[in-house]
Design an enzyme around this catalytic site. Structure first.
Site, PDB file in Angstrom:
ATOM      1  CB  CYS A 117      -1.001  -0.054   1.148  1.00 62.45           C
ATOM      2  SG  CYS A 117      -2.484   0.909   0.757  1.00 62.45           S
ATOM      3  CG  HIS A 141      -3.526  -3.829   3.177  1.00 65.16           C
ATOM      4  ND1 HIS A 141      -2.650  -3.315   4.098  1.00 65.16           N
ATOM      5  CD2 HIS A 141      -4.142  -2.759   2.621  1.00 65.16           C
ATOM      6  CE1 HIS A 141      -2.739  -1.999   4.109  1.00 65.16           C
ATOM      7  NE2 HIS A 141      -3.640  -1.639   3.213  1.00 65.16           N
ATOM      8  CD  GLU A 176      -1.096  -6.400   5.123  1.00 59.65           C
ATOM      9  OE1 GLU A 176      -0.808  -6.679   3.954  1.00 59.65           O
ATOM     10  OE2 GLU A 176      -1.300  -5.230   5.508  1.00 59.65           O
TER      11      GLU A 176
HETATM   12  N1  GLN Z   1      -2.089   6.604   2.934  1.00 60.99           N
HETATM   13  C1  GLN Z   1      -2.179   5.872   1.717  1.00 60.99           C
HETATM   14  C2  GLN Z   1      -3.544   6.004   1.055  1.00 60.99           C
HETATM   15  O1  GLN Z   1      -4.502   6.375   1.684  1.00 60.99           O
HETATM   16  C3  GLN Z   1      -1.818   4.409   1.937  1.00 60.99           C
HETATM   17  C4  GLN Z   1      -2.759   3.683   2.847  1.00 60.99           C
HETATM   18  C5  GLN Z   1      -2.218   2.357   3.328  1.00 60.99           C
HETATM   19  O2  GLN Z   1      -1.016   2.117   3.307  1.00 60.99           O
HETATM   20  N2  GLN Z   1      -3.082   1.490   3.802  1.00 60.99           N
HETATM   21  O3  GLN Z   1      -3.672   5.722  -0.103  1.00 60.99           O
END
Ligand code: GLN
Length: 543
Positions: A384, A510, A512
């Site tokens: 992310c 994600h 994970e």
């Molecule tokens: N802050 C970033 C976004 O909102 C990444 C979010 C995250 O890593 N879950 O896109």
């Protein structure tokens, strides 16, 4: 035909953090291993609607379900142990309960009535518990009550348990988890805290059926008998839960202590067979007998917090066991990584994972770590925000886009390589408004990621507002950062892969959240494999 669902309630006494989530997950694992269908639910007594807006310092990781609910991290344990996906219905908070009841009141559903904690709030709690049973037609619904017995805020939940116990009769079991402290000075285990917490439960009208005692020393039979006597349960219903080497030992330990047998006895379900724990035991064996080891750097903002990257750490455990490899995690606070110390801080790592996150604290350290991984050809996984930082790094250092950034951190950057999604621009509120949950992604054939998933279509879970800015797609692709995963519906880049690097992958989702003991996530498995290869090559080079 709908079956008669049995309800298991798990409450906690004496202190918090005793591992109710792990005990609940272990019960689910053992019942599943006996062929029953099971689901687990967490009732959280706080007033937030969900933990999505909570700081990780307050509440650890926020776990995201397939249907896009932002939930308590215990749901991660439920999925990792039971291999059954959870949903919004599996995590209910006081906020959700009150919001629903108040909305009903405004709609006029209770016209003429005074709306009260009992029966309206407790009815809504009971409805949410039973709803889950009806949704999945489960044999067992395990409901973990958050907090500690005696807390003011958990009173309506305990009252709901009291009522359900009364209504359900033998189709209900209450398991109470307590702490048995060992006083070194006296050389004794102490039963009084357990007696008091059971007394508190009794004052609220609930007699526990089974008492699970968390302890650092084995409980002698005489001690169990004493607890049984003071707490009105059979000695066989006093279960020792000794500190374990890993959380994954707990189902096996609970089976040895016959917790599953005791539960089945209470609900009068015959248990003539043994649970099938063959795969679980094999996993444990691999976990405890690694033939190699690697050190992975986890670069993040909250690395000093044990629970902030829970699912990532557990994914390493699953992938490590799969590779018969011990994964050491070196936690690196990105805020403290700078040009002068990056080489020293990242020296000796066999893989680098840059964590998800929000806000600009520590962004520069993340970008520097990615540059190091790219240049030194150390296996890299960006999750992310980790992927977004990889895009920023590549833009600045390879494409010469000086000042390239995400508009999350610099609204006026000349090169907004990461920008807010169009759908996000009109949203004002914070809670539950991100791009959340499972989305389908098409994987490019011939890519490394395709090799890893062995599938053209995958579904992964998201939690973000920003995305790769497609205006720069051509430039990135030409220079060797290849988009290999695409959300076709919304034309969003979900995966980036670096050409000419042994293992450099950034994912907007994600992975994970989908790794379980039964199904370690393929990206993590491949990442650890690449780290093993990297480590072996380093040894060869040094000879
Ligand atoms: N802050 C970033 C976004 O909102 C990444 C979010 C995250 O890593 N879950 O896109």
């Amino acid at each position: 035909m709908a079956k008669t669902t049995k309800y298991i309630f798990v409450t906690g006494g004496v202190t918090s953090s005793l591992g109710k989530g792990i005990i609940s997950s272990s019960i689910a694992k053992l019942l599943k291993a006996r062929g029953f269908s099971v689901t687990i639910q967490k009732l959280d007594p706080y007033i937030n609607i969900d933990p999505g807006t909570l700081n990780p310092y307050e509440h650890g990781e926020c776990f995201v379900t397939e249907d896009g609910a932002e939930t308590d991290l215990d749901l991660g344990h439920y999925e990792r142990f039971s291999n059954v996906p959870t949903s919004q219905a599996n995590n209910i908070t006081t906020g959700i309960i009150y919001q629903t009841v108040i909305n009903k009141e405004r709609r006029g559903d209770f016209l003429g009535e005074t709306v009260q904690v009992i029966p309206h709030i407790t009815d809504e709690i009971k409805y949410r518990i039973k709803l889950l049973a009806h949704q999945g037609n489960y044999d067992f619904v395990i409901t973990e009550i958050g907090g500690t017995v005696g807390d003011i805020e958990s009173l309506p939940y305990i009252e709901a348990v009291r009522q359900m116990r009364w209504e359900l009769g033998r189709n209900c079991v209450v398991v109470h988890l307590t702490l048995v402290p060992y006083l070194a000075a006296a050389g004794e285990l102490k039963s009084k805290p357990t007696q008091h917490s059971v007394k508190t439960l009794l004052e609220q009208g609930v007699q526990p059926d089974i008492i699970v005692c968390r302890t650092e020393k084995h409980l002698p039979e005489s001690f169990k008998t004493k607890i049984a006597l003071f707490c009105n349960v059979a000695p066989s219903a006093v279960i020792e839960s000794i500190d374990a080497e890993t959380i994954y030992d707990v189902p096996v330990l609970m089976h040895k202590e016959k917790l599953d047998v005791e539960i089945l006895k209470k609900v009068k379900v015959p248990c003539n067979t043994e649970p099938d724990l063959v795969d679980w035991e094999e996993f444990l064996f691999k976990l405890k007998n690694p033939s190699s080891e690697v050190t992975i750097g986890l670069v993040g903002k909250y690395v000093e917090l044990k629970d902030a990257y829970k699912s990532i750490n557990e994914s390493f455990v699953h992938a490590g066991a799969m590779n018969e490899c011990k994964v050491h995690v070196r936690s690196l606070q990105s805020e403290f990584i700078d040009e002068s110390n990056v080489a020293e801080k990242l020296a000796g790592l066999d893989g680098i994972l840059v964590a998800p996150g929000f806000g600009d604290r520590g962004i520069d350290g993340k970008i520097l770590s990615i540059k190091y991984a790219r240049e030194k050809k150390v296996p890299f996984l960006g999750i992310c925000l980790g992927m977004q930082c990889a895009v920023i790094e590549f833009g600045r250092n390879i494409l010469g886009l000086t000042g390239a950034h995400s508009t999350e951190f610099n609204k006026t950057t000349p090169f907004p390589v990461i920008d807010m999604m169009e759908t996000q621009k009109k949203i004002a509120g914070l809670g539950g408004t991100m791009r959340l949950g499972g989305y389908r992604c098409k994987v490019k054939k011939g890519s490394k990621v395709f090799d890893i998933y062995k599938d053209e279509y995958i579904t992964e879970r998201h939690r973000h507002r920003y995305e790769f800015n497609n205006d720069y797609l051509d430039a990135y692709q030409k220079a060797g950062m290849i988009p290999v995963g695409l959300n076709e519906k919304d034309n969003l880049i979900e995966i980036m892969e670096l050409k000419g690097h042994p293992w450099f992958i950034g994912v907007q989702f994600h992975p994970e959240f989908k790794s379980t003991v039964a199904n370690p996530h393929p990206l993590f498995v491949s990442f650890i494999k690449a780290a093993k290869t990297y480590a072996a090559n380093q040894v060869k080079k040094s000879k």
